[in-house]
Write a protein that holds these residues in place. Structure first.
Motif, PDB file in Angstrom:
ATOM      1  N   ARG A 109      72.552  39.757  67.439  1.00  0.00           N
ATOM      2  CA  ARG A 109      72.724  41.269  66.750  1.00  0.00           C
ATOM      3  C   ARG A 109      71.017  41.421  66.055  1.00  0.00           C
ATOM      4  O   ARG A 109      70.739  42.661  66.065  1.00  0.00           O
ATOM      5  N   GLU A 110      70.667  40.391  65.224  1.00  0.00           N
ATOM      6  CA  GLU A 110      69.236  40.495  64.642  1.00  0.00           C
ATOM      7  C   GLU A 110      68.063  40.649  65.611  1.00  0.00           C
ATOM      8  O   GLU A 110      67.443  41.433  65.502  1.00  0.00           O
TER       9      GLU A 110
ATOM     10  N   SER B 247      81.957  31.819  59.602  1.00  0.00           N
ATOM     11  CA  SER B 247      82.915  32.035  60.801  1.00  0.00           C
ATOM     12  C   SER B 247      83.095  33.332  61.069  1.00  0.00           C
ATOM     13  O   SER B 247      83.711  33.627  62.247  1.00  0.00           O
ATOM     14  N   ARG B 248      82.111  34.337  60.853  1.00  0.00           N
ATOM     15  CA  ARG B 248      81.867  35.418  61.434  1.00  0.00           C
ATOM     16  C   ARG B 248      80.390  36.056  61.176  1.00  0.00           C
ATOM     17  O   ARG B 248      79.669  35.505  60.118  1.00  0.00           O
ATOM     18  N   PRO B 249      79.904  36.864  62.116  1.00  0.00           N
ATOM     19  CA  PRO B 249      78.404  37.197  62.067  1.00  0.00           C
ATOM     20  C   PRO B 249      78.236  37.779  60.625  1.00  0.00           C
ATOM     21  O   PRO B 249      77.306  37.698  60.103  1.00  0.00           O
ATOM     22  N   GLY B 250      79.278  38.501  59.893  1.00  0.00           N
ATOM     23  CA  GLY B 250      78.987  38.939  58.708  1.00  0.00           C
ATOM     24  C   GLY B 250      78.949  38.217  57.683  1.00  0.00           C
ATOM     25  O   GLY B 250      78.330  38.542  56.245  1.00  0.00           O
TER      26      GLY B 250
ATOM     27  N   LEU C 239      79.614  30.199  67.628  1.00  0.00           N
ATOM     28  CA  LEU C 239      79.970  31.488  68.282  1.00  0.00           C
ATOM     29  C   LEU C 239      79.481  32.602  67.169  1.00  0.00           C
ATOM     30  O   LEU C 239      78.768  33.517  67.530  1.00  0.00           O
ATOM     31  N   ALA C 240      79.870  32.669  65.824  1.00  0.00           N
ATOM     32  CA  ALA C 240      79.555  33.402  64.843  1.00  0.00           C
ATOM     33  C   ALA C 240      78.000  33.499  64.802  1.00  0.00           C
ATOM     34  O   ALA C 240      77.365  34.626  64.683  1.00  0.00           O
ATOM     35  N   LEU C 241      77.529  32.302  64.902  1.00  0.00           N
ATOM     36  CA  LEU C 241      76.019  32.286  64.406  1.00  0.00           C
ATOM     37  C   LEU C 241      75.080  32.634  65.523  1.00  0.00           C
ATOM     38  O   LEU C 241      74.046  33.489  65.443  1.00  0.00           O
ATOM     39  N   ARG C 242      75.496  32.690  66.758  1.00  0.00           N
ATOM     40  CA  ARG C 242      74.814  33.006  68.000  1.00  0.00           C
ATOM     41  C   ARG C 242      74.914  34.457  67.986  1.00  0.00           C
ATOM     42  O   ARG C 242      74.108  35.279  68.542  1.00  0.00           O
TER      43      ARG C 242
END
Length: 156
Positions: free
Chosen positions: A71-72, A13-16, A63-66
């Motif tokens: 970022r990567e 649910s978050r990029p982290g 959204l979080a995965l995108r």
């Protein structure tokens, strides 16, 4: 990095929430699964085939995965520029691949090298095994920015 089974079960649910080192292909696959469920919400209620309707969680996870993927990809640009140059690419080729000017590509490499060098020094100051690039490696990378636009390594 999780194994694939752990990754498939992981709720994002978050990029982290994405563990470091998770392959981009795994992230893209999971983002696509969420996106398809969200997209299925646009199908009519009497759609003749079974569909899995998306939820707010699916939309947030996508959204979080995108964002994690973005970022990567962004973080790895400097490494990929350095690798291309080390393998003999010219600044003109690198710039064309990034759709930017050679000077902007040089600035990108400098910024990445400076950040990696700063990381190395900060670890060294903390008496930790350094990550990043040493002063000698930094100097060697910065010297690449002095190549002409069409000058590459002779052994390609």
């Amino acid at each position: 990095m999780p194994d694939f089974k752990q990754w498939k079960a992981l709720q994002v649910s978050r990029p982290g929430d994405v563990p470091a080192g998770t392959p981009l292909s795994w992230q893209a696959d999971k983002a696509s699964e969420h996106a398809m469920r969200v997209w299925d919400n646009h199908l009519p209620a009497d759609f003749p085939h079974p569909v899995e309707r998306g939820t707010a969680h699916d939309a947030v996870a996508e959204l979080a995965l995108r964002e994690s993927i973005r970022r990567e990809v962004e973080y790895g640009r400097g490494t990929r520029v350095h690798t291309a140059l080390e393998l003999g690419a010219t600044w003109a080729e690198v710039a064309a691949a990034l759709d930017i000017s050679p000077d902007d590509a040089r600035a990108l490499l400098r910024q990445w090298a400076d950040g990696q060098h700063h990381l190395y020094l900060s670890y060294q100051e903390q008496d930790r095994k350094p990550l990043g690039i040493s002063p000698d490696e930094h100097a060697a990378i910065i010297s690449l920015t002095e190549r002409g636009d069409d000058e590459g390594r002779s052994a390609r």
